[in-house]
Design a protein around this motif. Structure first.
Motif, PDB file in Angstrom:
ATOM      1  N   LEU A  42       0.809  -1.209   0.000  1.00  0.00           N
ATOM      2  CA  LEU A  42       0.000   0.000   0.000  1.00  0.00           C
ATOM      3  C   LEU A  42       0.845   1.263   0.000  1.00  0.00           C
ATOM      4  O   LEU A  42       0.301   2.362  -0.097  1.00  0.00           O
ATOM      5  N   SER A  43       2.160   1.120   0.088  1.00  0.00           N
ATOM      6  CA  SER A  43       3.030   2.286   0.252  1.00  0.00           C
ATOM      7  C   SER A  43       3.620   2.782  -1.058  1.00  0.00           C
ATOM      8  O   SER A  43       4.440   3.703  -1.046  1.00  0.00           O
ATOM      9  N   VAL A  44       3.223   2.206  -2.208  1.00  0.00           N
ATOM     10  CA  VAL A  44       3.916   2.534  -3.457  1.00  0.00           C
ATOM     11  C   VAL A  44       3.784   4.017  -3.808  1.00  0.00           C
ATOM     12  O   VAL A  44       4.751   4.638  -4.275  1.00  0.00           O
ATOM     13  N   GLY A  45       2.608   4.595  -3.607  1.00  0.00           N
ATOM     14  CA  GLY A  45       2.438   6.016  -3.907  1.00  0.00           C
ATOM     15  C   GLY A  45       3.331   6.882  -3.051  1.00  0.00           C
ATOM     16  O   GLY A  45       3.972   7.827  -3.539  1.00  0.00           O
ATOM     17  N   SER A  46       3.403   6.574  -1.760  1.00  0.00           N
ATOM     18  CA  SER A  46       4.257   7.339  -0.848  1.00  0.00           C
ATOM     19  C   SER A  46       5.731   7.127  -1.156  1.00  0.00           C
ATOM     20  O   SER A  46       6.544   8.044  -1.026  1.00  0.00           O
ATOM     21  N   ILE A  75       1.986   5.666   5.553  1.00  0.00           N
ATOM     22  CA  ILE A  75       1.822   6.877   6.362  1.00  0.00           C
ATOM     23  C   ILE A  75       3.181   7.466   6.727  1.00  0.00           C
ATOM     24  O   ILE A  75       3.393   8.683   6.663  1.00  0.00           O
ATOM     25  N   PHE A  76       4.126   6.599   7.095  1.00  0.00           N
ATOM     26  CA  PHE A  76       5.447   7.054   7.518  1.00  0.00           C
ATOM     27  C   PHE A  76       6.200   7.723   6.369  1.00  0.00           C
ATOM     28  O   PHE A  76       6.774   8.818   6.533  1.00  0.00           O
ATOM     29  N   TYR A  77       6.196   7.089   5.192  1.00  0.00           N
ATOM     30  CA  TYR A  77       6.889   7.663   4.045  1.00  0.00           C
ATOM     31  C   TYR A  77       6.250   8.986   3.615  1.00  0.00           C
ATOM     32  O   TYR A  77       6.949   9.922   3.224  1.00  0.00           O
ATOM     33  N   LEU A 113      -2.127   6.836  -5.735  1.00  0.00           N
ATOM     34  CA  LEU A 113      -1.533   6.069  -6.829  1.00  0.00           C
ATOM     35  C   LEU A 113      -1.634   4.568  -6.581  1.00  0.00           C
ATOM     36  O   LEU A 113      -1.839   3.785  -7.514  1.00  0.00           O
ATOM     37  N   GLU A 114      -1.488   4.166  -5.307  1.00  0.00           N
ATOM     38  CA  GLU A 114      -1.546   2.739  -4.990  1.00  0.00           C
ATOM     39  C   GLU A 114      -2.890   2.121  -5.379  1.00  0.00           C
ATOM     40  O   GLU A 114      -2.959   0.940  -5.745  1.00  0.00           O
TER      41      GLU A 114
END
Length: 330
Positions: free
Chosen positions: A67-71, A128-130, A239-240
């Motif tokens: 789920l972090s690809v956009g970030s 969230i972190f990124y 984006l994800e």
């Protein structure tokens, strides 16, 4: 039949949206010129999603998710944007972005493989972190140093973006299809216990897959910043969603153990045509309907995601099962 469903839907979308928002054609040459320009722009615009879709296909094959690809893409772009522009950008910011993408992807893999955190929770946390790190790096500013880097914009144009996509899908996909690594990933997603007994190291393979996802996030950041010339901390939010929906529509099972890169490519095009078509149809629809057509995008993507999962489950259930061997008569 399912094999032809995506091409049929893609063709139906193109015909429908061309009829609604396309220009008037007076000759065959007009049709050829329009669709050449249309699909050229569509492929360049979809390049980041195509690159990430390759990695997401492998991630879902392992029964994971990212789920972090956009970030990740946004953070890589923000860090590169924080470096000085000019010719030195190529040997300062670009290698830094490459190393950062690999590190972010490896972090996701390590959380899942070594700390045994479920992929959806691990990558939700890093998403969230990124994104928070994006705001730490950029604040509320929007930076555009990429326009001052010689030759950088080429990677956001048709031949540059398509070169990256071709290398990833044709060269990388061709190697992946014939490699033992693919069989190990499929076995890992299908039955992790059996994979371990077969001598496959699950932790190492998971880290490799998520690190590859990070490297592809760097390439996606490269094409995005080269095309858009600027980046902010809130860039690429959502984006994800586009990546996951496209991969699931392409036939990759969220439960792991099955996936297809050709299906992912078609799924990305399906989402891109839908997005572009809704924007074109908005010119007509916003004047005649009580709501904005552009607001339908997320409704339709939600429907497509659920439909894609359902179709994948149905195709799995419809596979013929091998009959158990008959017992020998005593």
């Amino acid at each position: 039949m399912k094999r032809w469903l995506l091409p049929a839907l893609l063709l139906a979308e193109v015909v429908l949206f061309t009829a609604i928002g396309g220009p008037a054609f007076h000759s065959v040459a007009d049709v050829v010129q329009y669709f050449r320009s249309y699909f050229g722009d569509l492929l360049v615009q979809s390049a980041p999603v195509l690159l990430l879709g390759f990695g997401m296909t492998l991630v879902l094959m392992t029964a994971g998710i990212d789920l972090s690809v956009g970030s990740m893409v946004a953070l890589v772009a923000c860090v590169m944007a924080s470096r000085p522009a000019g010719p030195e950008f190529w040997w300062t910011a670009v290698p830094l972005g490459l190393a950062l993408g690999a590190a972010l992807g490896f972090t996701n893999g390590a959380l899942i493989a070594f700390l045994d955190i479920p992929p959806i929770i691990a990558t939700l946390g890093t998403m969230i972190f990124y994104r928070g790190l994006c705001f730490v790096v950029m604040g509320d500013l929007e930076k555009a140093p990429f326009v001052e880097v010689p030759g950088y914009e080429w990677w956001g144009q048709f031949w540059g973006a398509m070169l990256l996509v071709a290398v990833v899908f044709l060269a990388g996909g061709g190697y992946f299809r014939r490699s033992r690594w693919r069989q190990e990933i499929l076995m890992l997603g299908g039955n992790r216990v059996a994979a371990r007994y077969a001598g496959i190291p699950p932790e190492r393979r998971i880290c490799q897959v998520y690190t590859l996802m990070g490297l592809l996030a760097f390439l996606a950041a490269l094409t995005f910043t080269a095309r858009n010339s600027s980046v902010s901390a809130s860039s690429l939010t959502g984006l994800e969603l586009h990546v996951i929906v496209a991969v699931v529509l392409g036939g990759t099972r969220v439960q792991g153990g099955a996936g297809t890169l050709v299906g992912t490519f078609l799924g990305v095009l399906l989402i891109a045509v839908l997005d572009e078509g809704l924007r074109g149809a908005a010119v007509w629809g916003d004047q005649h309907l009580p709501f904005k057509i552009s607001h339908l995008e997320f409704i339709l993507m939600g429907v497509l995601l659920v439909a894609g999962v359902w179709l994948n489950m149905r195709s799995l259930e419809s596979r013929p099962r091998k009959a158990a061997p008959a017992k020998a008569a005593s």
